[in-house]
Design a protein around this motif. Structure first.
Motif, PDB file in Angstrom:
ATOM      1  N   ASP A  75      45.082  35.339  42.410  1.00 27.40           N
ATOM      2  CA  ASP A  75      45.787  35.338  43.695  1.00 27.40           C
ATOM      3  C   ASP A  75      45.863  33.936  44.277  1.00 27.40           C
ATOM      4  O   ASP A  75      45.338  32.967  43.710  1.00 27.40           O
ATOM      5  CB  ASP A  75      45.155  36.326  44.677  1.00 27.40           C
ATOM      6  N   GLN A  76      46.521  33.830  45.422  1.00 32.16           N
ATOM      7  CA  GLN A  76      46.825  32.534  46.017  1.00 32.16           C
ATOM      8  C   GLN A  76      45.599  31.779  46.503  1.00 32.16           C
ATOM      9  O   GLN A  76      45.662  30.573  46.761  1.00 32.16           O
ATOM     10  CB  GLN A  76      47.805  32.714  47.186  1.00 32.16           C
ATOM     11  N   ASN A  77      44.457  32.470  46.625  1.00 30.68           N
ATOM     12  CA  ASN A  77      43.262  31.795  47.117  1.00 30.68           C
ATOM     13  C   ASN A  77      42.671  30.814  46.112  1.00 30.68           C
ATOM     14  O   ASN A  77      41.779  30.045  46.449  1.00 30.68           O
ATOM     15  CB  ASN A  77      42.220  32.836  47.535  1.00 30.68           C
ATOM     16  N   TYR A  78      43.169  30.838  44.890  1.00 36.03           N
ATOM     17  CA  TYR A  78      42.759  29.841  43.900  1.00 36.03           C
ATOM     18  C   TYR A  78      43.602  28.562  44.007  1.00 36.03           C
ATOM     19  O   TYR A  78      43.342  27.592  43.289  1.00 36.03           O
ATOM     20  CB  TYR A  78      42.902  30.409  42.487  1.00 36.03           C
ATOM     21  N   TRP A  79      44.628  28.576  44.855  1.00 38.41           N
ATOM     22  CA  TRP A  79      45.601  27.499  44.890  1.00 38.41           C
ATOM     23  C   TRP A  79      45.017  26.093  45.016  1.00 38.41           C
ATOM     24  O   TRP A  79      45.366  25.198  44.230  1.00 38.41           O
ATOM     25  CB  TRP A  79      46.633  27.725  45.998  1.00 38.41           C
ATOM     26  N   VAL A  95      37.736  28.870  50.716  1.00 39.97           N
ATOM     27  CA  VAL A  95      39.120  28.487  51.013  1.00 39.97           C
ATOM     28  C   VAL A  95      39.493  29.014  52.399  1.00 39.97           C
ATOM     29  O   VAL A  95      39.144  30.140  52.752  1.00 39.97           O
ATOM     30  CB  VAL A  95      40.094  29.077  49.960  1.00 39.97           C
ATOM     31  N   ASN A  96      40.174  28.204  53.164  1.00 37.86           N
ATOM     32  CA  ASN A  96      40.743  28.675  54.429  1.00 37.86           C
ATOM     33  C   ASN A  96      41.922  29.581  54.092  1.00 37.86           C
ATOM     34  O   ASN A  96      42.918  29.124  53.521  1.00 37.86           O
ATOM     35  CB  ASN A  96      41.197  27.481  55.270  1.00 37.86           C
ATOM     36  N   ARG A  97      41.837  30.858  54.414  1.00 42.56           N
ATOM     37  CA  ARG A  97      42.842  31.823  53.985  1.00 42.56           C
ATOM     38  C   ARG A  97      44.197  31.617  54.686  1.00 42.56           C
ATOM     39  O   ARG A  97      45.203  32.131  54.205  1.00 42.56           O
ATOM     40  CB  ARG A  97      42.340  33.255  54.243  1.00 42.56           C
ATOM     41  N   GLN A  98      44.214  30.881  55.780  1.00 40.19           N
ATOM     42  CA  GLN A  98      45.481  30.618  56.463  1.00 40.19           C
ATOM     43  C   GLN A  98      46.177  29.381  55.887  1.00 40.19           C
ATOM     44  O   GLN A  98      47.377  29.399  55.614  1.00 40.19           O
ATOM     45  CB  GLN A  98      45.255  30.431  57.976  1.00 40.19           C
ATOM     46  N   ASP A 149      37.657  24.864  51.983  1.00 39.59           N
ATOM     47  CA  ASP A 149      36.768  24.935  53.141  1.00 39.59           C
ATOM     48  C   ASP A 149      35.387  24.510  52.652  1.00 39.59           C
ATOM     49  O   ASP A 149      34.494  25.337  52.435  1.00 39.59           O
ATOM     50  CB  ASP A 149      36.757  26.359  53.699  1.00 39.59           C
ATOM     51  N   ASP A 150      35.230  23.225  52.441  1.00 41.72           N
ATOM     52  CA  ASP A 150      34.083  22.730  51.692  1.00 41.72           C
ATOM     53  C   ASP A 150      32.753  22.894  52.411  1.00 41.72           C
ATOM     54  O   ASP A 150      32.646  22.704  53.619  1.00 41.72           O
ATOM     55  CB  ASP A 150      34.271  21.253  51.348  1.00 41.72           C
ATOM     56  N   SER A 151      31.752  23.234  51.629  1.00 40.29           N
ATOM     57  CA  SER A 151      30.356  23.174  52.016  1.00 40.29           C
ATOM     58  C   SER A 151      29.709  22.164  51.074  1.00 40.29           C
ATOM     59  O   SER A 151      30.299  21.798  50.049  1.00 40.29           O
ATOM     60  CB  SER A 151      29.693  24.542  51.846  1.00 40.29           C
TER      61      SER A 151
END
Length: 361
Positions: free
Chosen positions: A128-132, A331-334, A339-341
């Motif tokens: 899905d797009q969250n791997y982008w 990842v910031n879903r928006q 969204d690094d830690s």
């Protein structure tokens, strides 16, 4: 006093000795008759082995979600990288496998690039797009990336969904994606890697151990991978077991089909590791719990120290969808930006350095 005959005396002694056992057996039988079966608990524990009982899904909703993912990838890729939605044939029965292909906009020239197969996670998951943001970074580093939606993935209807073969032909589906990369003129076929998360890490581990003979992959990274199905199904219980026992090539639980579950568990193939493998796990993982992950780490460190690179992240910053399981996929879903830690930065730094060493720049 009357003297008993020897045979009668022995008989009386045996009868006396057996009396408590008979009484105990009668009491046990009585209890079994008195205590009724807990039907609610029986329903909770029941696990079918019939394929027709495999959990149904909302196929239409999954198809719609997949179409949205396709459009997001296409939009995000414009001016950044070359994006295509493709299909290829699996070496396992010739099944058609859909996949996403991400390529550099301006390749250097023939045979100048390394490439990787990235494997999504989930029992019935999908790319899905969250791997982008991670895909974009990989392509910017010069890699061509293919991400297959192997059999069992969601978003392609009932037939593709129910063809699931966890640890079986899905592994062949993923391996077959290497042929697509080899056909790209700018890719060096001797510089192919594989990487996955969770169930994708599990497939990665199998490709580097059980399937290592003749493997097209020269190295791989397995992040928070599933490792041992015998342990996992016992630990997770009936609600999780139902997605396995009804698969046509498993048909039952480990106690019914132990050899096949062992064959499909990377933990039991550590000694067959033939190529460098990086493994990262988290102590606060609530999906692939550390109780499952730790034995694989220990086995790699003890028996494959020259081929394995491992790290245990102690209680890393939670990811967006689970505590430790997505610690390196924040990842910031928006915005679809990282969204690094600190742990995510460290993990990816190690991943990129690993692939540069094993596949070349």
């Amino acid at each position: 006093m009357t003297r008993l005959r020897p045979w009668l005396s022995a008989s009386l002694l045996l009868t006396a000795a057996a009396a408590p056992l008979v009484a105990q057996g009668a009491a046990t039988a009585a209890r079994r008759q008195i205590v009724p079966m807990d039907s609610a608990r029986a329903r909770q524990l029941y696990v079918s082995n019939r394929h027709e009982d495999h959990p149904e899904a909302d196929y239409a909703r999954a198809v719609s979600a997949k179409a949205a993912t396709d459009s997001i990838f296409a939009a995000r890729a414009k001016g950044v990288l070359k994006f295509s939605k493709i299909t290829y044939k699996s070496q396992a029965g010739g099944m058609t496998i859909p996949a996403y292909l991400f390529e550099p906009l301006a390749p250097k020239g023939p045979g100048q690039h390394a490439a990787m197969v990235w494997v999504h996670g989930g029992v019935h998951g999908n790319m899905d797009q969250n791997y982008w943001p991670f895909i974009r970074e990989a392509v910017e580093r010069g890699y061509a990336i293919i991400t297959p939606d192997y059999r069992g993935s969601t978003g392609y209807g009932k037939e593709h969904h129910n063809a699931i073969d966890y640890g079986g032909m899905e592994v062949d589906d993923v391996e077959s994606a290497a042929d697509v990369l080899k056909a790209l003129p700018y890719v060096n076929p001797a510089r192919l890697g594989v990487m996955g998360w969770s169930h994708g890490g599990y497939i990665t581990a199998l490709l580097l151990t059980r399937e290592a003979k003749g493997s097209p992959f020269k190295s791989g990274a397995a992040i928070v991978p599933v490792t041992n199905l015998l342990f996992r199904l016992s630990f997770k219980g009936p609600s999780y077991q139902r997605s396995f026992s009804t698969q046509p090539h498993l048909t039952g639980l480990p106690f019914e089909n132990r050899a096949e579950y062992v064959r499909r568990s990377p933990y039991y193939w550590v000694d067959s590791l033939a190529y460098p493998m990086l493994v990262h796990v988290a102590t606060n993982d609530e999906d692939v719990n550390f109780e499952e992950a730790r034995p694989l780490i220990d086995a790699l460190q003890a028996r494959q120290p020259t081929l394995s690179e491992t790290k245990v992240y102690v209680n890393p910053t939670p990811g967006p969808t689970s505590v430790g399981h997505t610690f390196s996929r924040r990842v910031n879903r928006q915005t679809l930006e990282r969204d690094d830690s600190p742990e995510q930065v460290d993990s990816w730094s190690r991943v990129w350095a690993f692939f540069e060493r094993t596949l070349g720049k």
